[in-house]
Design a protein around this motif. Structure first.
Motif, PDB file in Angstrom:
ATOM      1  N   CYS A 145       0.832  -1.196   0.000  1.00 48.14           N
ATOM      2  CA  CYS A 145       0.000   0.000   0.000  1.00 48.14           C
ATOM      3  C   CYS A 145       0.875   1.258   0.000  1.00 48.14           C
ATOM      4  O   CYS A 145       1.764   1.407   0.840  1.00 48.14           O
ATOM      5  CB  CYS A 145      -0.898  -0.017   1.237  1.00 48.14           C
ATOM      6  SG  CYS A 145      -1.918   1.460   1.369  1.00 48.14           S
ATOM      7  N   ASN A 147      -0.125   4.065   0.765  1.00 48.85           N
ATOM      8  CA  ASN A 147      -0.590   4.938   1.852  1.00 48.85           C
ATOM      9  C   ASN A 147      -0.027   4.513   3.207  1.00 48.85           C
ATOM     10  O   ASN A 147       0.427   5.360   3.981  1.00 48.85           O
ATOM     11  CB  ASN A 147      -2.127   4.914   1.889  1.00 48.85           C
ATOM     12  CG  ASN A 147      -2.686   5.921   2.850  1.00 48.85           C
ATOM     13  OD1 ASN A 147      -2.269   7.077   2.852  1.00 48.85           O
ATOM     14  ND2 ASN A 147      -3.609   5.491   3.692  1.00 48.85           N
ATOM     15  N   CYS A 148      -0.028   3.187   3.507  1.00 51.29           N
ATOM     16  CA  CYS A 148       0.400   2.752   4.848  1.00 51.29           C
ATOM     17  C   CYS A 148       1.496   1.695   4.823  1.00 51.29           C
ATOM     18  O   CYS A 148       2.031   1.338   5.870  1.00 51.29           O
ATOM     19  CB  CYS A 148      -0.806   2.245   5.638  1.00 51.29           C
ATOM     20  SG  CYS A 148      -1.338   0.600   5.156  1.00 51.29           S
ATOM     21  N   CYS A 163      -6.141  -2.391   0.231  1.00 50.69           N
ATOM     22  CA  CYS A 163      -5.316  -2.487   1.436  1.00 50.69           C
ATOM     23  C   CYS A 163      -6.186  -2.943   2.597  1.00 50.69           C
ATOM     24  O   CYS A 163      -7.107  -2.233   2.990  1.00 50.69           O
ATOM     25  CB  CYS A 163      -4.686  -1.133   1.754  1.00 50.69           C
ATOM     26  SG  CYS A 163      -3.723  -1.224   3.277  1.00 50.69           S
ATOM     27  N   CYS A 166      -5.524  -0.130   5.841  1.00 53.40           N
ATOM     28  CA  CYS A 166      -6.095   1.228   5.881  1.00 53.40           C
ATOM     29  C   CYS A 166      -7.285   1.400   4.942  1.00 53.40           C
ATOM     30  O   CYS A 166      -7.871   2.478   4.867  1.00 53.40           O
ATOM     31  CB  CYS A 166      -5.023   2.276   5.578  1.00 53.40           C
ATOM     32  SG  CYS A 166      -4.556   2.340   3.839  1.00 53.40           S
TER      33      CYS A 166
END
Ligand SMILES: [Zn+2]
Length: 315
Positions: A145, A147-148, A163, A166
């Motif tokens: 991911c 993002n995370c 994901c 998140c």
């Protein structure tokens, strides 16, 4: 200058796909399982840069049965590409190292997709192969991911990654690249990168940056690489370029100055060529032996359009 006769127009590589993508079926697992089990189903097998094809009496065939494809090498990902008429088309990502080892097999061709396009393969196979290659390459490079950082899971038959941590969804990306021919009256600007084949010259090109229009990117790249300022930019046509997942956006651009300053980081050289001289490159008669990219590449078509139509490319 009269319109030169360059013969019939060749097909642009990786375009004119016959597949209907049937996006609404991507979440229908029962349908996809039945489709993959159907005898008419065909699966493209790709490992890294290499495509695996079967040797047949009629030449290389890139379609395998699903089980056959999966038996070639360990499979990382399976994606649904769409339907050719009633027949499902899938792509599998094979382990790249195990795919290299398949080069030893007598019954297979194992070759990169650029070479396949240069050597020629029917558009009904070449365009879906480009779709498979770009999509599978996206998976190979987006396993975590953004993002995370958690590992993501494939969804929608390969058209999404989710994901679990998140909950952000990630979709396959296509990177836009402008590729343009700057024109100053009877001259066009071609450049040479160090990685090009000897004596091959082509259009300048570069990635579109965030916050840029196609026209702005074409002007910036031409200025950065060759010191040429362009005014009008006219869109010509585009080409999927699955190395790894670009979209080439072909343009003609009107130059407003003629003094070239080459960016040696990007290019080995850049110079102006007259229309007459450029026409000779299409028939292999250029006095310096200069050639342009092969017909499968959009640069060939961008340059050809100008040789044939001159200023008409802006109308
Ligand atoms: Zn996440």
């Amino acid at each position: 200058m009269p319109r030169p006769d360059l013969g019939p127009k060749p097909t642009l590589g990786y375009t004119a796909s016959i597949l209907a993508r049937f996006a609404e079926r991507r979440t229908d697992e029962a349908y996809l399982a039945a489709c993959a089990a159907d005898a008419r189903c065909g699966t493209f097998a790709i490992g890294g840069e290499l495509v695996v094809m079967r040797k047949t009496a009629n030449g290389p065939d890139p379609l395998f049965g699903m089980n056959e494809a999966r038996a070639l090498a360990p499979v990382a990902e399976t994606v649904f590409l769409g339907l050719a008429g009633e027949a499902g088309r899938f792509g599998v990502a094979l382990d790249p190292e195990a795919t290299k080892a398949l080069k030893g097999r007598e019954d297979l061709f194992v070759i990169d997709l650029r070479s396949i396009a240069v050597q020629g393969l029917a558009p009904q196979q070449l365009a879906p192969l480009a779709e498979a290659k770009a999509l599978l390459q996206w998976h190979a490079r987006h396993r975590f991911c953004a993002n995370c950082g958690a590992p993501t899971k494939v969804a929608q038959a390969g058209w999404k990654r989710e994901c679990p941590s998140c909950k952000v969804e990630h979709f396959p990306r296509t990177d836009p690249v402008v590729i343009m021919l700057a024109i100053d009256g009877d001259n066009c600007l071609l450049g040479r990168a160090g990685r090009f084949a000897a004596n091959m010259w082509s259009c300048l090109a570069g990635f579109v940056e965030p916050g840029e229009s196609i026209e702005e990117a074409a002007r910036r790249e031409t200025l950065e690489e060759a010191g040429i300022v362009c005014s009008e930019v006219k869109y010509f046509r585009s080409q999927p370029w699955p190395f790894p997942m670009s979209l080439m956006i072909g343009c003609h651009a009107r130059a407003t100055n003629s003094s070239i300053t080459v960016d040696r980081e990007e290019l080995e050289d850049a110079r102006w060529f007259t229309r007459d001289e450029t026409a000779l490159m299409f028939t292999g008669r250029h006095p310096e032996g200069i050639s342009i990219p092969p017909p499968m590449a959009i640069a060939h078509h961008i340059i050809r359009a100008w040789v044939e139509e001159g200023d008409g490319v802006f109308s």
